[in-house]
Design a protein around this motif. Structure first.
Motif, mmCIF file in Angstrom:
data_model
loop_
_atom_site.group_PDB
_atom_site.id
_atom_site.type_symbol
_atom_site.label_atom_id
_atom_site.label_comp_id
_atom_site.label_asym_id
_atom_site.label_seq_id
_atom_site.Cartn_x
_atom_site.Cartn_y
_atom_site.Cartn_z
ATOM 1 N N SER A 177 42.992 44.286 27.234
ATOM 2 C CA SER A 177 42.979 45.323 28.265
ATOM 3 C C SER A 177 42.039 44.961 29.403
ATOM 4 O O SER A 177 42.321 45.247 30.567
ATOM 5 C CB SER A 177 42.545 46.651 27.644
ATOM 6 O OG SER A 177 43.454 47.029 26.655
ATOM 7 N N PHE A 178 40.913 44.333 29.074
ATOM 8 C CA PHE A 178 40.016 43.897 30.142
ATOM 9 C C PHE A 178 40.699 42.845 31.007
ATOM 10 O O PHE A 178 40.523 42.819 32.227
ATOM 11 C CB PHE A 178 38.722 43.338 29.550
ATOM 12 C CG PHE A 178 37.709 42.953 30.595
ATOM 13 C CD1 PHE A 178 37.039 43.929 31.298
ATOM 14 C CD2 PHE A 178 37.450 41.619 30.878
ATOM 15 C CE1 PHE A 178 36.108 43.589 32.285
ATOM 16 C CE2 PHE A 178 36.529 41.264 31.846
ATOM 17 C CZ PHE A 178 35.849 42.256 32.550
ATOM 18 N N GLN A 180 43.865 42.840 31.633
ATOM 19 C CA GLN A 180 44.736 43.621 32.504
ATOM 20 C C GLN A 180 43.946 44.247 33.642
ATOM 21 O O GLN A 180 44.397 44.269 34.792
ATOM 22 C CB GLN A 180 45.431 44.709 31.693
ATOM 23 C CG GLN A 180 46.365 45.594 32.507
ATOM 24 C CD GLN A 180 47.189 46.515 31.633
ATOM 25 O OE1 GLN A 180 47.509 46.182 30.498
ATOM 26 N NE2 GLN A 180 47.540 47.662 32.152
ATOM 27 N N PHE A 181 42.763 44.769 33.333
ATOM 28 C CA PHE A 181 41.911 45.372 34.357
ATOM 29 C C PHE A 181 41.541 44.352 35.432
ATOM 30 O O PHE A 181 41.525 44.664 36.632
ATOM 31 C CB PHE A 181 40.649 45.934 33.700
ATOM 32 C CG PHE A 181 39.586 46.366 34.680
ATOM 33 C CD1 PHE A 181 39.770 47.499 35.448
ATOM 34 C CD2 PHE A 181 38.417 45.636 34.818
ATOM 35 C CE1 PHE A 181 38.793 47.900 36.360
ATOM 36 C CE2 PHE A 181 37.439 46.030 35.718
ATOM 37 C CZ PHE A 181 37.632 47.168 36.487
ATOM 38 N N TRP A 286 45.825 49.396 41.149
ATOM 39 C CA TRP A 286 44.680 50.099 40.592
ATOM 40 C C TRP A 286 45.068 50.982 39.409
ATOM 41 O O TRP A 286 44.250 51.213 38.507
ATOM 42 C CB TRP A 286 43.996 50.926 41.679
ATOM 43 C CG TRP A 286 43.216 50.048 42.602
ATOM 44 C CD1 TRP A 286 43.475 49.784 43.912
ATOM 45 C CD2 TRP A 286 42.058 49.273 42.263
ATOM 46 N NE1 TRP A 286 42.558 48.894 44.418
ATOM 47 C CE2 TRP A 286 41.676 48.570 43.433
ATOM 48 C CE3 TRP A 286 41.313 49.108 41.101
ATOM 49 C CZ2 TRP A 286 40.576 47.712 43.461
ATOM 50 C CZ3 TRP A 286 40.219 48.249 41.122
ATOM 51 C CH2 TRP A 286 39.864 47.568 42.289
ATOM 52 N N ALA A 289 45.146 48.605 36.635
ATOM 53 C CA ALA A 289 43.755 48.256 36.334
ATOM 54 C C ALA A 289 43.078 49.385 35.557
ATOM 55 O O ALA A 289 42.304 49.134 34.620
ATOM 56 C CB ALA A 289 42.990 47.978 37.626
ATOM 57 N N ALA A 290 43.369 50.635 35.927
ATOM 58 C CA ALA A 290 42.804 51.780 35.191
ATOM 59 C C ALA A 290 43.295 51.796 33.749
ATOM 60 O O ALA A 290 42.528 52.102 32.832
ATOM 61 C CB ALA A 290 43.174 53.083 35.900
ATOM 62 N N GLY A 292 44.086 49.167 31.995
ATOM 63 C CA GLY A 292 43.331 48.127 31.299
ATOM 64 C C GLY A 292 41.895 48.530 31.031
ATOM 65 O O GLY A 292 41.373 48.318 29.930
ATOM 66 N N LEU A 293 41.245 49.133 32.022
ATOM 67 C CA LEU A 293 39.841 49.508 31.867
ATOM 68 C C LEU A 293 39.664 50.566 30.775
ATOM 69 O O LEU A 293 38.813 50.425 29.884
ATOM 70 C CB LEU A 293 39.297 50.037 33.194
ATOM 71 C CG LEU A 293 37.845 50.548 33.171
ATOM 72 C CD1 LEU A 293 36.895 49.411 32.812
ATOM 73 C CD2 LEU A 293 37.472 51.158 34.516
ATOM 74 N N ASN A 295 41.695 51.318 28.400
ATOM 75 C CA ASN A 295 42.098 50.886 27.070
ATOM 76 C C ASN A 295 40.964 50.159 26.342
ATOM 77 O O ASN A 295 40.966 50.088 25.125
ATOM 78 C CB ASN A 295 43.329 49.986 27.118
ATOM 79 C CG ASN A 295 43.872 49.716 25.735
ATOM 80 O OD1 ASN A 295 44.125 50.634 24.964
ATOM 81 N ND2 ASN A 295 44.000 48.457 25.390
ATOM 82 N N GLY A 347 45.842 54.430 29.474
ATOM 83 C CA GLY A 347 44.925 53.380 29.055
ATOM 84 C C GLY A 347 44.232 53.695 27.747
ATOM 85 O O GLY A 347 44.062 52.816 26.900
ATOM 86 N N TRP A 350 46.784 52.801 25.168
ATOM 87 C CA TRP A 350 47.650 51.674 25.530
ATOM 88 C C TRP A 350 47.848 50.697 24.376
ATOM 89 O O TRP A 350 48.923 50.564 23.813
ATOM 90 C CB TRP A 350 47.058 50.967 26.744
ATOM 91 C CG TRP A 350 47.883 49.883 27.353
ATOM 92 C CD1 TRP A 350 47.591 48.560 27.384
ATOM 93 C CD2 TRP A 350 49.111 50.037 28.078
ATOM 94 N NE1 TRP A 350 48.541 47.863 28.076
ATOM 95 C CE2 TRP A 350 49.497 48.750 28.519
ATOM 96 C CE3 TRP A 350 49.914 51.120 28.394
ATOM 97 C CZ2 TRP A 350 50.655 48.520 29.253
ATOM 98 C CZ3 TRP A 350 51.069 50.899 29.130
ATOM 99 C CH2 TRP A 350 51.435 49.626 29.549
#
Length: 436
Positions: A177-178, A180-181, A286, A289-290, A292-293, A295, A347, A350
């Motif tokens: 996930s990071f 993805q972010f 974004w 990104a949200a 990913g963050l 998650n 997220g 996710w």
């Protein structure tokens, strides 16, 4: 009467009792062989692999519009390539897992990373739907089956002691996930400033860094698990027969289908959906990104909760929350705030299905065939991903709207929430050999 065929680890013990090598003993053995390869180092390198392999793949939705515009393709062309990628990732996962279980993980992860990099290069030079399917579909799909976070989590299960396992599974999932972010806005910036072709080349170069990190995740051939359910002499065929004859495993596999359907559809089509609803491409970046963050928070939290409450309830809650969030998202006016809010809620749920799913497989059957049995569960996930991505493109080209697929995602979410409730969280019962 003398014990028959007592294994070396048992005969070497101080009291002479029969015992199988535990995961903690495996870690101590590895520590003697390479003192620097501590549990923390293993987790960090595994997380870096998860970040690098999941990041570019999660940003593929941003390549749909520029590539479709340049080559005059419909959205179904890119959707088909992404669907093939999901399907082949799922088909290859059990085989990659079986090879890693039998011969160790290093070769599998390295070969997978090289195939992934080659697929990104072929995708960069793709000018026809066939070449796009070869690169983005075939090469990246099979490459992911060998180097994605699934193999990382299986290696964690084999290399790390029990007390590290829950948080490590959550961290390994959160690392994806990071990625993805990081890669969602990064890919938008690359495409806006340099074009989609250089962006894919950058991704291919980054994929080569997976190879040195993979050396840290080396697992010994035919490694045995640490739970009472582990059976070191169990064959591949008997492991599959046991798993698919186990009701709880079958329910877990069926529920995982929904996760793949929802994730692939959102990854491939959410950026275009937001543009269709009047938002900018940057907003789509974004939102992903949200996802990913948040998650990262969701995966770590679920990894921690998995050691403290029934995993089936966690999975059921995740699927139900997803379904509810989709209903709210598509039923309210579209704004930047509502889109980002949907990204935050999505997220949190996710990839948070992965730690409890992996833990349940290890709990039921031990870690001897963990990569293999999780691989078959993941195949169900990727069949869902194939249908989610493909139906998104086909339905949009036919109806000019994604609405039918959104509601199908809601239905699948509710069904999976119900399917996971009857799962029994206990090791499978096996006959114990009696002494002559």
């Amino acid at each position: 009467m003398a014990l028959m065929a007592e294994p070396p680890c048992a005969s070497a013990s101080a009291n002479g009792r029969f015992s199988m090598a535990t995961t903690e003993e495996s870690v101590r053995r590895l520590g003697r062989e390479a003192g620097w390869r501590t549990p923390l180092v293993i987790i960090v390198c595994g997380c870096l692999i998860g970040m690098l392999t999941f990041g570019p793949r999660s940003a593929f939705g941003f390549f749909m519009q520029p590539m479709s515009s340049e080559f005059s393709w419909g959205r179904d062309v890119f959707a088909l390539a992404f669907a093939v990628q999901n399907l082949l990732w799922g088909i290859g996962q059990p085989f990659a897992g079986a090879i890693a279980d039998r011969f160790g993980s290093v070769r599998v992860i390295c070969i997978g990373a090289l195939m992934y990099a080659a697929g990104l290069l072929v995708m960069r030079y793709a000018g026809t739907p066939l070449s796009l399917n070869i690169g983005a579909g075939f090469l990246i799909g099979f490459g992911l089956s060998g180097c994605s976070f699934n193999l990382v989590l299986s290696a964690f299960g084999k290399l790390l002691p029990e007390q590290w396992r829950g948080i490590a599974l959550g961290a390994g999932t959160a690392a994806g996930s990071f990625g993805q972010f990081v890669f969602a806005p990064f890919s938008v910036a690359l495409i806006d400033n340099f074009g989609w072709q250089p962006a894919l080349i950058v991704f291919a170069v980054l994929m080569l860094f997976v190879v040195p990190f993979a050396l840290v995740l080396s697992t010994p051939p035919s490694d045995t698990g640490s739970t009472a359910a582990a059976a070191p002499e169990q064959s591949f065929k008997s492991a599959l027969a046991e798993a698919f004859g186990h009701r709880s495993y079958v329910l877990l596999v069926l529920g995982f289908f929904t996760c793949g359907f929802q994730l692939a559809f959102i990854t491939a089509h959410l950026p275009a959906y937001l543009v269709d609803r009047g938002l900018s491409v940057q907003t789509g970046g974004w939102v992903l990104a949200a996802i990913g963050l948040f998650n990262i928070i969701g995966s770590l939290s679920v990894g921690w909760l998995s050691t403290r409450m029934p995993k089936r309830y966690i999975l059921s809650a995740i699927y139900f929350i997803r379904a509810l969030s989709i209903v709210v998202f598509i039923s309210t006016p579209m704004t930047t705030f509502s889109a980002v809010a949907f990204g935050v809620v999505t997220g949190l749920t996710w990839l948070s299905t992965v730690p409890p799913t992996t833990s349940l497989v290890a709990l039921m059957f031990g870690t001897r065939w963990l990569a293999t049995l999780y691989g078959f569960a993941f195949f169900s996930h990727q069949v869902g991903g194939f249908l989610g991505s493909l139906l998104g493109g086909v339905v949009f080209d036919h109806f000019g709207s994604y609405t039918p697929v959104w509601w199908l995602s809601v239905l699948f979410g509710v069904l999976s929430a119900l399917i996971n409730l009857p799962i029994v969280e206990a090791p499978v019962r096996r006959a114990v050999a009696q002494p002559a």
